[in-house]
Every structure is written in C-alpha cells, then in structure tokens.
Design a protein around this motif. Sequence first.
Motif, mmCIF file in Angstrom:
data_model
loop_
_atom_site.group_PDB
_atom_site.id
_atom_site.type_symbol
_atom_site.label_atom_id
_atom_site.label_comp_id
_atom_site.label_asym_id
_atom_site.label_seq_id
_atom_site.Cartn_x
_atom_site.Cartn_y
_atom_site.Cartn_z
ATOM 1 N N UNK A 79 0.758 -1.237 0.307
ATOM 2 C CA UNK A 79 -0.174 0.412 -0.206
ATOM 3 C C UNK A 79 0.832 1.257 -0.223
ATOM 4 N N UNK A 80 2.027 0.776 -0.018
ATOM 5 C CA UNK A 80 2.625 2.538 -0.121
ATOM 6 C C UNK A 80 2.832 3.125 -1.054
ATOM 7 N N UNK A 81 2.351 4.556 -1.374
ATOM 8 C CA UNK A 81 2.943 4.804 -2.883
ATOM 9 C C UNK A 81 4.078 5.252 -4.131
ATOM 10 N N UNK A 82 3.238 5.163 -5.438
ATOM 11 C CA UNK A 82 5.157 5.200 -5.903
ATOM 12 C C UNK A 82 6.199 4.160 -6.420
ATOM 13 N N UNK A 83 6.170 3.852 -7.514
ATOM 14 C CA UNK A 83 7.315 2.894 -7.837
ATOM 15 C C UNK A 83 8.853 3.725 -7.242
ATOM 16 N N UNK A 84 9.133 2.641 -6.447
ATOM 17 C CA UNK A 84 10.896 2.839 -5.884
ATOM 18 C C UNK A 84 11.178 2.083 -6.111
ATOM 19 N N UNK A 110 17.651 5.639 -3.389
ATOM 20 C CA UNK A 110 16.480 5.164 -4.115
ATOM 21 C C UNK A 110 15.909 6.416 -4.629
ATOM 22 N N UNK A 111 14.750 5.957 -5.325
ATOM 23 C CA UNK A 111 14.028 7.064 -6.211
ATOM 24 C C UNK A 111 12.621 6.572 -6.605
ATOM 25 N N UNK A 112 12.356 7.637 -6.917
ATOM 26 C CA UNK A 112 10.462 7.231 -7.236
ATOM 27 C C UNK A 112 10.083 8.114 -8.147
ATOM 28 N N UNK A 113 9.041 7.403 -8.297
ATOM 29 C CA UNK A 113 8.304 8.122 -9.964
ATOM 30 C C UNK A 113 7.147 9.285 -8.915
ATOM 31 N N UNK A 164 10.860 11.653 6.130
ATOM 32 C CA UNK A 164 11.117 10.542 5.314
ATOM 33 C C UNK A 164 10.533 10.213 4.149
ATOM 34 N N UNK A 165 9.646 11.639 3.655
ATOM 35 C CA UNK A 165 9.246 12.491 2.373
ATOM 36 C C UNK A 165 10.162 12.388 1.079
ATOM 37 N N UNK A 166 10.117 11.272 -0.257
ATOM 38 C CA UNK A 166 10.901 11.364 -1.413
ATOM 39 C C UNK A 166 9.785 11.495 -2.246
ATOM 40 N N UNK A 167 10.220 13.049 -3.352
ATOM 41 C CA UNK A 167 9.740 13.255 -4.528
ATOM 42 C C UNK A 167 10.517 12.382 -5.663
ATOM 43 N N UNK A 168 9.669 12.999 -6.741
ATOM 44 C CA UNK A 168 9.947 12.615 -8.192
ATOM 45 C C UNK A 168 11.562 13.095 -7.952
ATOM 46 N N UNK A 169 12.588 12.489 -8.702
ATOM 47 C CA UNK A 169 13.703 13.887 -8.945
ATOM 48 C C UNK A 169 14.295 13.204 -7.825
#
Length: 358
Positions: free
Chosen positions: A145-150, A170-173, A337-342
């Motif tokens: 249930x975590x959002x984003x492709x990591x 780690x990178x996310x979309x 802990x927030x990670x955004x695209x880019x």
Amino acid sequence: MAASKITKDVFGTLPDGRKVERIVLRGDGGFEARIITHGAVLQALITPDAKGGYDDVVLGHDAFAGYLTERKFFGATVGRYANRIAKGRFSLDGETVQLAVNNGPNALHGGLDGFDRKLWEIAEIDEGAEPAVTLTYVSPHGEEHYPGRLGVRLTYRITGPTELSLTMEARTDRPTIVNLTNHSFFNLEGATAGTPILDHKLTVAAEHFLAIDPTAIPLPEPPRSVAGTPFDFRDAKAVGARIRESDQQLQNGRGYDHTYCLGRDGKLALAARLEAPRSGRIMELLTDHPGLQVYSGNYLDGTISGKGGKLIRQSDAICLEPHIWPDAPNRPDFPSPRLAPGEVYRHHTVYRFSVRSP
C-alpha cells in the motif's frame, strides 16, 4: 596466485524455484562479509579477535531454510519503512495511506511482505581494490500500500582492512516515504558463543532519545535528555548495567528498544561503539542518518535456533539500526522521510572493526 576477493555460489532455492545467491567479499586476513540476495541479508561477518582468531559476529542461519521459516530480520535490509508507523496510517499530500498492521496496532519494518522477504538482483560485482556487490530491487506502486514505484540500489563494499561500508539509494516516480536500514544482530563474542551481550560495553553519541508508549510509538513530546537515565551511553557502559532498573521506558520496551537522536545533518560520523570483554573485538558504527535504534534483543525467546544449532534467547545479540525516526510520517517535528520524484534518498553506514590493545 592470490585468492579471489569475491566468490559467488547458490545459498538456497525459493519455493518457486528461483535461486538465492551468496556473495562473499574478502578483506585483509580472514575478514569476510557474506551477503545473500534474499532480503539483501548480511548473512555472516567474519572479524578478528584480540588473539588473532576469526569468528562470525552476526546472528542468523547456516542454511537458507531458516530465513524462510522464521521472519526475525537477521541481517536483513528493511523497507520501505524501517521501525514503526502508528496504526499503520499516515497522510501524504492530503491523501491518507493505510498500511497493513503487523506489530500490535502498528505497521513495522515494511509490512507483511517487506524488502527483507524479496529476492534482490545482483546488478554489479566489483573485484577491484575495494571488493563490492551492488543489489537492486524495484518495489511497484502500491506494494504493501505504499505509493510510488521505488527503485532501490544497495552496495556492500569492503572499504578497509576490517571495514564494511553499506550505501543505499532510492528513487521514486511519485511522492512517497522511504526509510531503509540494515537489521543485523551483533554479538562480538561470536554468533555461536552462547553468551549474552549484557556485558558488552556500549557508547552512543547522542544526548537525547525518543520516549515510547507501550506499543513502541514515540510519545507526543520532544526528545528526552539521556542525562540521569538508564539511556545515557555517552560514556561507555555495559549494556546490562541498568537494563533491569525500574524505569517506565525500559518496561515499555522490555529493555532497550529506543531511537537515539544523532543529528547527523547528512554527514557521516561516529554514532556508536561496541566492545566485547572476552574477544576484545570493537565495532565502531558510523552513519549519516539522524537516528540509531538500539535494540537489546528483548523479543528473542529461545523458540528458534540459529547458527550452529544454538537456541537464540533474550539479549543474545544487540541491534544498532541507523534510520529516520519511527512514526516520522505522522510527526512534522521529526526528520522527514518524504521522497519526491527527481530526489534521491541516500543512506551510508560503516561498520569498522578493531581489537582491544593488550
């Protein structure tokens, strides 16, 4: 001909037939790090003692079956979110995310099927002066249930004669949260020594810790000073020196199971030092992360056996887990802990071994 600094073999097979590989990285003398692709687990870490001998200092299993049948996180890479999230729920950009609840009322260590249960890919092997292996795992959008492709990239590297470095990226979309750690259980007398770690001397470079409720969620208060409490390890003290004192926080954690606030500001620095009295082994842990979970093995209850067939009991090992603070998605006053695209999530931890001088 000099022996290879890296070897690879098959450690086991998953029920669906996929092979679990083991990579052995070698430093000076008999120093070795053995990694398996299931859970990106540090399966063994062979280090010298003060008498010139070598022994494995991390708990785990000799055969792959043990890692499949019992989920105790021995040596595992934990994610997407290490430690706990209260009620398994958080809000991100106005949207509520509900995770699986797998630790009392809370979410723990990535959920029911976290990164510790995944088969990672070997992306690269470096047989140079600093032997290394890089493992990758792609967590799809919505997993647990975590959002984003990591996409996660992890490298174990021998960076000194008796030094193991662990780096993670780690990178996310799409916006998500991420908090990774290694969950090794250390006993510097040896994984099969059969002696508890209560007489290990511990130093933690922190003046504050997070007080917790009985479900191990941080209380709604600022970090507490360690001064005058059983949590003061600013100077070296035996792990067991005050662990049985009548203290509400020790009762809530059933011992030490608390985050120390390091204030790294993204810079690699010494977080903890651990010394074993008989073997003379010393481990220094350096990290660039803001928290260090100190867990004294309180929930090891003798129901499973580890290496050498030894039953694993309470306080047979200690975990020193660098990560972002627990429940941070629900605490704007905590490191984010927030990670955004880019953006790139980065984590660097170093395990540096030496021996006590005669």
